[in-house]
Design an enzyme around this catalytic site. Sequence first.
Site, PDB file in Angstrom:
ATOM      1  N   TYR A   1      27.444  65.434  45.881  1.00  0.00           N
ATOM      2  CA  TYR A   1      27.578  66.688  46.618  1.00  0.00           C
ATOM      3  C   TYR A   1      26.238  67.117  47.196  1.00  0.00           C
ATOM      4  O   TYR A   1      25.193  66.562  46.856  1.00  0.00           O
ATOM      5  CB  TYR A   1      28.175  67.784  45.728  1.00  0.00           C
TER       6      TYR A   1
ATOM      7  N   LYS B   1      22.531  63.249  43.242  1.00  0.00           N
ATOM      8  CA  LYS B   1      23.189  64.569  43.188  1.00  0.00           C
ATOM      9  C   LYS B   1      24.666  64.339  42.883  1.00  0.00           C
ATOM     10  O   LYS B   1      25.546  64.476  43.746  1.00  0.00           O
ATOM     11  CB  LYS B   1      22.955  65.351  44.489  1.00  0.00           C
TER      12      LYS B   1
ATOM     13  N   GLU C   1      13.460  69.902  34.812  1.00  0.00           N
ATOM     14  CA  GLU C   1      13.787  70.856  35.885  1.00  0.00           C
ATOM     15  C   GLU C   1      14.666  71.943  35.298  1.00  0.00           C
ATOM     16  O   GLU C   1      14.892  71.985  34.090  1.00  0.00           O
ATOM     17  CB  GLU C   1      14.480  70.126  37.039  1.00  0.00           C
TER      18      GLU C   1
HETATM   19  N1  PDD Z   1      21.384  72.752  43.016  1.00  0.00           N
HETATM   20  N2  PDD Z   1      17.629  70.613  40.431  1.00  0.00           N
HETATM   21  C1  PDD Z   1      18.944  70.755  40.153  1.00  0.00           C
HETATM   22  C2  PDD Z   1      19.478  70.225  38.876  1.00  0.00           C
HETATM   23  C3  PDD Z   1      19.788  71.403  41.084  1.00  0.00           C
HETATM   24  O1  PDD Z   1      21.101  71.531  40.824  1.00  0.00           O
HETATM   25  C4  PDD Z   1      19.232  71.930  42.279  1.00  0.00           C
HETATM   26  C5  PDD Z   1      20.062  72.637  43.314  1.00  0.00           C
HETATM   27  C6  PDD Z   1      17.858  71.763  42.499  1.00  0.00           C
HETATM   28  C7  PDD Z   1      17.178  72.272  43.748  1.00  0.00           C
HETATM   29  O2  PDD Z   1      17.455  71.446  44.839  1.00  0.00           O
HETATM   30  P1  PDD Z   1      17.440  72.005  46.338  1.00  0.00           P
HETATM   31  O3  PDD Z   1      16.131  72.636  46.541  1.00  0.00           O
HETATM   32  O4  PDD Z   1      17.630  70.793  47.154  1.00  0.00           O
HETATM   33  O5  PDD Z   1      18.578  72.996  46.437  1.00  0.00           O
HETATM   34  C8  PDD Z   1      17.094  71.093  41.557  1.00  0.00           C
HETATM   35  C9  PDD Z   1      22.378  73.299  43.904  1.00  0.00           C
HETATM   36  C10 PDD Z   1      21.948  74.497  44.661  1.00  0.00           C
HETATM   37  C11 PDD Z   1      23.688  73.491  43.157  1.00  0.00           C
HETATM   38  O6  PDD Z   1      24.000  72.614  42.357  1.00  0.00           O
HETATM   39  O7  PDD Z   1      24.394  74.466  43.379  1.00  0.00           O
END
Ligand code: PDD
Length: 279
Positions: free
Chosen positions: A33, A147, A179
Amino acid sequence: MPDVAFVNGAFVSLADAKVSIDDRGFQFGDGIYEVIRTYGGRPFELEAHLARLDRSAAALDLIQPYSPAEWTNHILEGIRRAAYPEAKIYIQLTRGVAPRDHAYEADLTPTVVLTVRELHSLSRSVQAAGVEAMTIEDIRWGRCDIKSLSLLGNVLARQQAKRAQVFEAILLKEGSITEGAVSNVMVVRGGTVMTAPEGPRILSGVTRAVVLGLARKEGLPVQERCIAQADLYGADEVFLTGTTVEVLAVVRVDGKVIKDGRPGPITQRLAAGFTGLVG
Ligand code: PDD
């Protein structure tokens, strides 16, 4: 103004948006996703999100149904139809529909779902005050750079944080920060911005890359390296980055106040830089 759904090539109302119970996304979490947001009605860092979608697809041997240009057209059309001031775009791509069997046939047709919903940013007061976080053991699998839809480790961590009435779970693997459950984590010590290095233990956040770029442009030293739990408690500043959190100060971790309990100067500088970039 409606929430918009796009399923396997056609825009449909949310009520008509359906996928099979034999979809491998539903059965196994076998899919990937992306979450993208708009600023000023335009998708932010779309190219980077689509590049990551490509990387995730390749890592899982998933067939990409659309080129970046085709994805872009569908996303822009969804944004146009939804007509929200700001939108949150969710892309989900699964391996497709097949009778349940862990191993898969190579020729399955992937299932594509795209939704466009109204974006509700964090309130200004939360952004100004910063948030509280707690550390939780990172029990996730060994490919957090993908992801993947399989988010149980993140789900359980985030729920534990919610139960504890704190905003985010900061995940620790073998004593080092990886993270957040939904964000990347940055720590400032002695003027240096530190964050976990890219690799299988973290998602390489699009916002992380933008913010590290901003920090470097501002002449701030940046270190992508392992950060121990003690470095977190003793930090001058801690902040989160992500599509939904943007640049968000963490002012308390595990009940311990970070510095003076207020968003620090470097966090504020980077948050302002980020606002300038997207505004
Ligand atoms: N998630 N790390 C994790 C585990 C995340 O799920 C996300 C973002 C990020 C930040 O990534 P980015 O800057 O590309 O949004 C880091 C999204 C927003 C979600 O799962 O809803």
